[in-house]
Design a protein around this motif. Sequence first.
Motif, mmCIF file in Angstrom:
data_model
loop_
_atom_site.group_PDB
_atom_site.id
_atom_site.type_symbol
_atom_site.label_atom_id
_atom_site.label_comp_id
_atom_site.label_asym_id
_atom_site.label_seq_id
_atom_site.Cartn_x
_atom_site.Cartn_y
_atom_site.Cartn_z
ATOM 1 N N GLY A 133 -20.012 -27.228 -48.141
ATOM 2 C CA GLY A 133 -21.126 -27.792 -48.885
ATOM 3 C C GLY A 133 -20.703 -28.702 -50.014
ATOM 4 N N ALA A 134 -21.647 -28.939 -50.938
ATOM 5 C CA ALA A 134 -21.454 -29.941 -51.983
ATOM 6 C C ALA A 134 -20.374 -29.502 -52.959
ATOM 7 C CB ALA A 134 -22.769 -30.189 -52.717
ATOM 8 N N GLN A 135 -19.428 -30.399 -53.232
ATOM 9 C CA GLN A 135 -18.309 -30.123 -54.123
ATOM 10 C C GLN A 135 -18.407 -31.007 -55.368
ATOM 11 O OE1 GLN A 135 -15.968 -27.718 -53.134
ATOM 12 N NE2 GLN A 135 -17.353 -27.419 -51.405
ATOM 13 N N THR A 136 -17.493 -30.754 -56.301
ATOM 14 C CA THR A 136 -17.507 -31.531 -57.528
ATOM 15 C C THR A 136 -16.095 -32.007 -57.858
ATOM 16 O OG1 THR A 136 -18.303 -31.535 -59.797
ATOM 17 C CG2 THR A 136 -17.255 -29.522 -59.047
ATOM 18 N N ASP A 140 -16.196 -34.811 -55.377
ATOM 19 C CA ASP A 140 -17.588 -35.248 -55.528
ATOM 20 C C ASP A 140 -17.886 -36.379 -54.541
ATOM 21 O OD1 ASP A 140 -20.023 -36.548 -56.550
ATOM 22 O OD2 ASP A 140 -19.711 -35.312 -58.326
ATOM 23 N N ILE A 141 -19.063 -36.301 -53.910
ATOM 24 C CA ILE A 141 -19.454 -37.309 -52.912
ATOM 25 C C ILE A 141 -19.471 -38.707 -53.543
ATOM 26 C CG2 ILE A 141 -21.221 -37.939 -51.212
ATOM 27 C CD1 ILE A 141 -20.130 -35.170 -50.742
ATOM 28 N N GLU A 142 -19.725 -38.734 -54.846
ATOM 29 C CA GLU A 142 -19.803 -40.026 -55.530
ATOM 30 C C GLU A 142 -18.495 -40.814 -55.472
ATOM 31 O OE1 GLU A 142 -21.910 -40.697 -59.310
ATOM 32 O OE2 GLU A 142 -22.153 -38.529 -59.317
ATOM 33 N N ASN A 144 -17.045 -41.696 -52.969
ATOM 34 C CA ASN A 144 -17.064 -42.518 -51.751
ATOM 35 C C ASN A 144 -15.908 -42.205 -50.812
ATOM 36 O OD1 ASN A 144 -19.432 -43.957 -52.302
ATOM 37 N ND2 ASN A 144 -18.309 -45.305 -53.708
ATOM 38 N N PHE A 146 -16.412 -39.508 -48.669
ATOM 39 C CA PHE A 146 -17.042 -38.530 -47.774
ATOM 40 C C PHE A 146 -17.906 -39.252 -46.755
ATOM 41 C CE2 PHE A 146 -20.287 -35.475 -46.500
ATOM 42 C CZ PHE A 146 -19.498 -34.365 -46.235
ATOM 43 N N TRP A 147 -17.814 -38.829 -45.520
ATOM 44 C CA TRP A 147 -18.637 -39.401 -44.451
ATOM 45 C C TRP A 147 -19.997 -38.732 -44.429
ATOM 46 C CZ3 TRP A 147 -15.933 -40.101 -39.098
ATOM 47 C CH2 TRP A 147 -15.271 -41.328 -39.092
ATOM 48 N N ASP A 148 -21.061 -39.530 -44.485
ATOM 49 C CA ASP A 148 -22.386 -38.910 -44.554
ATOM 50 C C ASP A 148 -23.041 -38.738 -43.187
ATOM 51 O OD1 ASP A 148 -23.358 -41.396 -43.863
ATOM 52 O OD2 ASP A 148 -24.235 -41.839 -45.810
ATOM 53 N N SER A 151 -19.691 -34.979 -40.811
ATOM 54 C CA SER A 151 -19.109 -34.311 -41.973
ATOM 55 C C SER A 151 -17.599 -34.393 -42.057
ATOM 56 C CB SER A 151 -19.487 -32.833 -41.982
ATOM 57 O OG SER A 151 -20.781 -32.691 -42.470
ATOM 58 N N GLY B 125 -24.246 -33.826 -36.722
ATOM 59 C CA GLY B 125 -23.066 -34.431 -37.346
ATOM 60 C C GLY B 125 -22.710 -33.825 -38.686
ATOM 61 N N ILE B 126 -23.693 -33.278 -39.379
ATOM 62 C CA ILE B 126 -23.446 -32.745 -40.715
ATOM 63 C C ILE B 126 -23.404 -31.225 -40.652
ATOM 64 C CG2 ILE B 126 -24.455 -32.557 -43.036
ATOM 65 C CD1 ILE B 126 -23.024 -35.247 -42.388
ATOM 66 N N ASN B 127 -22.387 -30.648 -41.267
ATOM 67 C CA ASN B 127 -22.112 -29.228 -41.046
ATOM 68 C C ASN B 127 -22.645 -28.299 -42.129
ATOM 69 O OD1 ASN B 127 -20.314 -29.350 -43.227
ATOM 70 N ND2 ASN B 127 -18.539 -29.750 -41.928
ATOM 71 N N HIS B 128 -23.391 -28.828 -43.094
ATOM 72 C CA HIS B 128 -23.819 -27.966 -44.197
ATOM 73 C C HIS B 128 -25.113 -28.503 -44.791
ATOM 74 C CE1 HIS B 128 -23.583 -25.526 -47.815
ATOM 75 N NE2 HIS B 128 -22.538 -24.904 -47.317
ATOM 76 N N GLU B 130 -26.230 -28.445 -47.710
ATOM 77 C CA GLU B 130 -26.095 -29.145 -48.992
ATOM 78 C C GLU B 130 -25.662 -30.602 -48.811
ATOM 79 O OE1 GLU B 130 -24.628 -25.059 -51.250
ATOM 80 O OE2 GLU B 130 -23.348 -26.835 -51.327
ATOM 81 N N LEU B 131 -25.058 -30.894 -47.679
ATOM 82 C CA LEU B 131 -24.561 -32.256 -47.452
ATOM 83 C C LEU B 131 -25.548 -33.096 -46.651
ATOM 84 C CD1 LEU B 131 -20.901 -31.232 -46.606
ATOM 85 C CD2 LEU B 131 -21.770 -32.131 -48.770
ATOM 86 N N ASN B 135 -27.057 -38.661 -46.097
ATOM 87 C CA ASN B 135 -27.250 -39.718 -45.101
ATOM 88 C C ASN B 135 -28.590 -40.435 -45.210
ATOM 89 O OD1 ASN B 135 -28.178 -40.684 -42.260
ATOM 90 N ND2 ASN B 135 -25.967 -40.820 -42.271
ATOM 91 N N LEU B 147 -25.482 -43.012 -53.498
ATOM 92 C CA LEU B 147 -25.613 -41.743 -54.198
ATOM 93 C C LEU B 147 -25.293 -41.890 -55.690
ATOM 94 C CD1 LEU B 147 -26.374 -38.845 -53.442
ATOM 95 C CD2 LEU B 147 -23.945 -38.338 -53.300
ATOM 96 N N SER B 175 -23.708 -35.013 -58.442
ATOM 97 C CA SER B 175 -24.209 -34.938 -57.066
ATOM 98 C C SER B 175 -24.193 -33.501 -56.548
ATOM 99 C CB SER B 175 -23.394 -35.843 -56.152
ATOM 100 O OG SER B 175 -22.116 -35.296 -55.895
ATOM 101 N N GLN B 176 -23.217 -32.725 -56.962
ATOM 102 C CA GLN B 176 -23.164 -31.342 -56.489
ATOM 103 C C GLN B 176 -24.416 -30.580 -56.916
ATOM 104 O OE1 GLN B 176 -20.497 -28.490 -58.371
ATOM 105 N NE2 GLN B 176 -19.854 -27.783 -56.343
#
Lengths: 255, 345
Positions: A133-136, A140-142, A144, A146-148, A151, B125-128, B130-131, B135, B147, B175-176
């Motif tokens: 899941g979401a990390q920091t 952090d996804i910010e 750039n 991470f593939w959206d 995953s 394609g997305i495994n969670h 939260e993520l 997209n 984002l 973002s988290q």
Amino acid sequence: MRNALLFSFFLFVCLGSCRKKEDPKVIVDPNGKDTLGKVSFTFENMAGSMPLDTAKWYLTENGDSLKVNEYKYYVTNFVLHSGSNEFKEWESYYLVDHNKPASKTFIIDSIPHGTYDKISFLIGVDEKRNTSGAQTGALDIENNMFWDWNSGYMMAKLDGVSPQALVSSQMVSYHIVGFKMGESTIRKVTLNFPAPLEIKGTVIKNIHLKSDLLEWFKNPNVVKIAETAIIGNAGEAAMSMADNYADMFTIDHID
Amino acid sequence: MKPLQFFSLLFFIGFLFVQGCAVDPAVEPTKQIEFTVPSGWPQPQYKFENNEVTQAGFDLGKKLFFDRRLSRDNSVSCGSCHQPFAAFAQPDHDFSHGIDNRLGERNSPGLFNLNWHTGFFWDGGINHIELQPINPIQNPVEMDEKLDNVISKLKNDDTYKAMFKSAFGDETINSQRMLKAMAQFMGMLVSSNSKYDKYVRGETGGSMTNVELKGLNIFRENCASCHTEPMFSDFSYRNNGLMPSSRNDSGRGRITRAPEDIYKFKVPSLRNLKYTAPYMHDGRIKNLEAVLEYYATGIHHSPTLDPSLQNGIQLNPQDRSALIAFLNTLNDEEFVRDARFKEEL
């Protein structure tokens, strides 16, 4: 006296429970914090023997010209080895971004005092953090990386231009992804220290690492830009590239 | 010091320490919201690990879900194409409209019972969970925003500062936290109060007619191997025989790059079909009668066609109407009317 003892015990329990929550990095050490030290890391990106400069052109071993716009990679899961003992950093994720000088230096702390002979780390993000899941922070996804749509983190990213690239924009773009079994681009790096590294007291040793970007194009696989200008998916090409850059790091010196 | 006094002091000091441990003593402890697995259901994939649901977190997630500022020109929210009264699908649209009237590429699915999904999007394609929101926010044909821009917009908003503080203890907006709050809202969208559910649990409101019960049996014989109870999907990826359109969407194949996964899509749940038409990953079939006609006569044979559909599904007219009567017992009116999930206006 009995009350005082009880009180001390109570205080100890309270303090103990607080500290645990605040700082999960602290290693339980019977001798206390005086025996924990720090070490700092500096990454210098190279193109062969020259420091990487995004304004300059470089030649790969295959004779291809390359100018780099963006160059980023994850270095994670640092371990310091002392004989058969090892110290693993608890939350160990760093993104080295060539265009962000501050990202090239960081400090690992809470290392038990001792003499260490080598270091290991991963290029890339381990499978667990690709599926949690979401990390920091560095993850952090910010950032750039991470593939959206499918995953996973890009383990390393190299974007640039080359006259050998057979696309109209002459774009070179290597986004190295893949964390699953069979397509993993996570590579482990182990480097011996030139001399045993002693961590003690308040002295902070600085380990200077160099990474040679031209390694992406050679050994064990020959990567010609005319044949492979773009890697944008997991699979053979990405794994070949990861095999190439797996040995791009060297320890230059320690001061 | 007398023992009583001593122990009072002890308690007082203890109290101080407990306070000191709290994330931020200035913030009222936020009320936790319990997530319950409906009786008889399997354990979910996502149990809000490291993301305990609180009223403040849920409210923040809901505000984000309906906030048009998540799109580049502040025109489209998640809720634009996932509307509460339509079980969070978009009725009457095969493809939804993104910003600048750009058309999406797949049918906007209903959002409910997401914590049981093993992968997100039609292709998984997305495994969670939260993520998942990243997209649609960044997809050029949906919200076409970056984002980091979204985070900048939120950081400039005092209401969000306060809401992030309530939800997470301080005003840090990243973002988290945004994604975890959205997962709290989306994960709480549980639909488990259809007539069928009440029938299974033996509750009032759960008495099925003979035709519906006949339909249940027909369903179990012909559909349940993929649309497995109680989720009404086994969340696998299958090719159900749709002729590829000019878009030639390879579905799961694009994700795994495996030839055997080409043209496979996630088995959709059959809950709340009343609200979520049209059907299929590209919304090509308008109503349930047409779906059953498709399974009887429309299957396109290709190497990855699901083995269970080689001969289609042949049902006589009476059986078809009984099956549809049963499928209509899977509509959860309480869910689509649930005030907790409505956009605050």
